[in-house]
Scaffold this motif. Structure first.
Motif, PDB file in Angstrom:
ATOM      1  N   UNK A 141      -7.328   4.638  -4.508  1.00  0.00           N
ATOM      2  CA  UNK A 141      -7.314   4.032  -5.839  1.00  0.00           C
ATOM      3  C   UNK A 141      -6.557   2.705  -5.742  1.00  0.00           C
ATOM      4  N   UNK A 142      -6.293   2.081  -6.883  1.00  0.00           N
ATOM      5  CA  UNK A 142      -5.674   0.751  -6.868  1.00  0.00           C
ATOM      6  C   UNK A 142      -4.222   0.785  -6.377  1.00  0.00           C
ATOM      7  N   UNK A 143      -3.620   1.970  -6.325  1.00  0.00           N
ATOM      8  CA  UNK A 143      -2.230   2.072  -5.867  1.00  0.00           C
ATOM      9  C   UNK A 143      -2.128   2.369  -4.366  1.00  0.00           C
ATOM     10  N   UNK A 144      -3.236   2.810  -3.764  1.00  0.00           N
ATOM     11  CA  UNK A 144      -3.202   3.339  -2.392  1.00  0.00           C
ATOM     12  C   UNK A 144      -2.587   2.362  -1.391  1.00  0.00           C
ATOM     13  N   UNK A 145      -3.114   1.159  -1.334  1.00  0.00           N
ATOM     14  CA  UNK A 145      -2.663   0.201  -0.319  1.00  0.00           C
ATOM     15  C   UNK A 145      -1.184  -0.119  -0.457  1.00  0.00           C
ATOM     16  N   UNK A 146      -0.736  -0.345  -1.702  1.00  0.00           N
ATOM     17  CA  UNK A 146       0.670  -0.682  -1.927  1.00  0.00           C
ATOM     18  C   UNK A 146       1.583   0.462  -1.493  1.00  0.00           C
ATOM     19  N   UNK A 147       1.183   1.694  -1.802  1.00  0.00           N
ATOM     20  CA  UNK A 147       2.010   2.848  -1.459  1.00  0.00           C
ATOM     21  C   UNK A 147       2.016   3.101   0.047  1.00  0.00           C
ATOM     22  N   UNK A 148       0.856   2.941   0.687  1.00  0.00           N
ATOM     23  CA  UNK A 148       0.782   3.121   2.142  1.00  0.00           C
ATOM     24  C   UNK A 148       1.677   2.104   2.841  1.00  0.00           C
ATOM     25  N   UNK A 149       1.560   0.831   2.447  1.00  0.00           N
ATOM     26  CA  UNK A 149       2.339  -0.231   3.099  1.00  0.00           C
ATOM     27  C   UNK A 149       3.826  -0.086   2.779  1.00  0.00           C
ATOM     28  N   UNK A 150       4.156   0.361   1.560  1.00  0.00           N
ATOM     29  CA  UNK A 150       5.563   0.562   1.190  1.00  0.00           C
ATOM     30  C   UNK A 150       6.195   1.648   2.065  1.00  0.00           C
ATOM     31  N   UNK A 151       5.456   2.733   2.295  1.00  0.00           N
ATOM     32  CA  UNK A 151       5.969   3.797   3.157  1.00  0.00           C
ATOM     33  C   UNK A 151       6.050   3.355   4.608  1.00  0.00           C
ATOM     34  N   UNK A 152       5.112   2.521   5.019  1.00  0.00           N
ATOM     35  CA  UNK A 152       5.116   1.969   6.378  1.00  0.00           C
ATOM     36  C   UNK A 152       6.334   1.068   6.572  1.00  0.00           C
ATOM     37  N   UNK A 153       6.606   0.243   5.575  1.00  0.00           N
ATOM     38  CA  UNK A 153       7.762  -0.653   5.641  1.00  0.00           C
ATOM     39  C   UNK A 153       9.061   0.142   5.682  1.00  0.00           C
TER      40      UNK A 153
END
Length: 295
Positions: free
Chosen positions: A151-163
């Motif tokens: 969904x529209x939140x997926x990329x931000x949440x994935x990258x935030x957890x990666x960071x």
């Protein structure tokens, strides 16, 4: 040489489903035995290896943590899996992500700050049991997001957890620099010795001003790891450290009025006197000629 140019190709090699085209968590245990060979990744990888760490060495020392090892690879690196040609069973967990995933995001601009992606495998991160739990939790959070419907939140949440994962790894490397202080101290001493030999011998005149890469190679370390170690131990970058010793030597040579400043600049490894003049003035605040006159 085997080239992994996509997340899908790497995932399928180890019998894992590709849940996202730009990032995946790969269970290496699922793979059938593979032949050891050279390979190159066109993406980033953070791999937890489950092994007894006494089999791995740091310089001439064995690693002192036995709970787990994390190795990091950046895009374009060539990795040799030795002994080549031998069949082996992979084990561990690999978090792989493509540079396109983080383009245009803050992590994309800051990824170069995580210099451990350019460390050598013998400079791996050794985790304590608690640290391993933190890394495993971060892996789990990323896996949960990858498995969700996008969904529209997926990329931000994935990258935030990666960071968050990479920030923790930076913290754990800081800890490792401290707990391995006795080993690091030996490296600093060797660096000092090799630097003095270079500056006071013929290499300065024949090879020119020494580089960070030269001493890293002499000490069998990657330039990034060597640079980070020197910074942690001395508070100065490796380049600043080299330049500080070079300036001290230059000041001493300038006192010898029997030699012209041009002769001194060549002896110090500078191809052109004006380069030496510019370097000296930048570091000392006055030109070599002015410095000689003041003293």
């Amino acid at each position: 040489m085997l080239i992994y140019d996509t997340i899908k190709k790497y995932s399928e090699t180890f019998n894992n489903k590709t849940l996202h085209p730009l990032i995946n968590l790969v269970d290496l245990d699922k793979a059938a035995p593979l032949i050891r060979t050279k390979f190159r990744l066109n993406f980033y990888a953070v791999i937890i290896k489950e092994s007894h760490c006494g089999d791995l060495r740091y310089g001439n020392q064995y690693y002192d943590y036995a709970e787990g090892t994390v190795v990091f690879f950046g895009p374009g690196q060539i990795i040799t899996n030795e002994p080549e040609g031998e069949l082996h069973q992979p084990y561990g967990t690999a978090l792989i992500f493509h540079p396109d995933l983080i383009k245009g995001m803050s992590l994309g601009k800051q990824i170069h700050e995580y210099s451990f992606f350019s460390y050598q495998s013998n400079e791996a991160l050794h985790l304590s049991e608690k640290e391993k739990e933190v890394v495993t939790t971060c892996f789990g959070n990323i896996a949960t997001e990858i498995e969700q419907n996008i969904d529209r939140h997926s990329k931000k949440l994935i990258v935030a957890n990666l960071e968050l994962l990479l920030k923790y790894c930076s913290r754990f490397y800081d800890r490792q620099f401290i707990t391995r202080e006795h080993v690091n101290h030996g490296i600093i001493e060797q660096f000092e010795q090799k630097l003095n030999e270079y500056l006071l011998g013929e290499k300065l005149k024949t090879n020119g001003v020494p580089t960070v890469a030269y001493f890293a190679d002499e000490l069998h370390l990657s330039p990034n790891y060597f640079g980070d170690l020197i910074k942690k131990e001395t508070g100065k970058t490796a380049l600043e450290y080299i330049q500080l010793h070079l300036i001290d030597l230059a000041k001493e040579r300038i006192f010898d009025t029997a030699k012209s400043l041009s002769e001194i600049s060549y002896e110090l490894g500078f191809k052109y006197p004006q380069h030496f003049t510019r370097f000296f003035k930048q570091k000392v605040g006055v030109s070599p000629n002015e410095y000689r006159g003041m003293n």
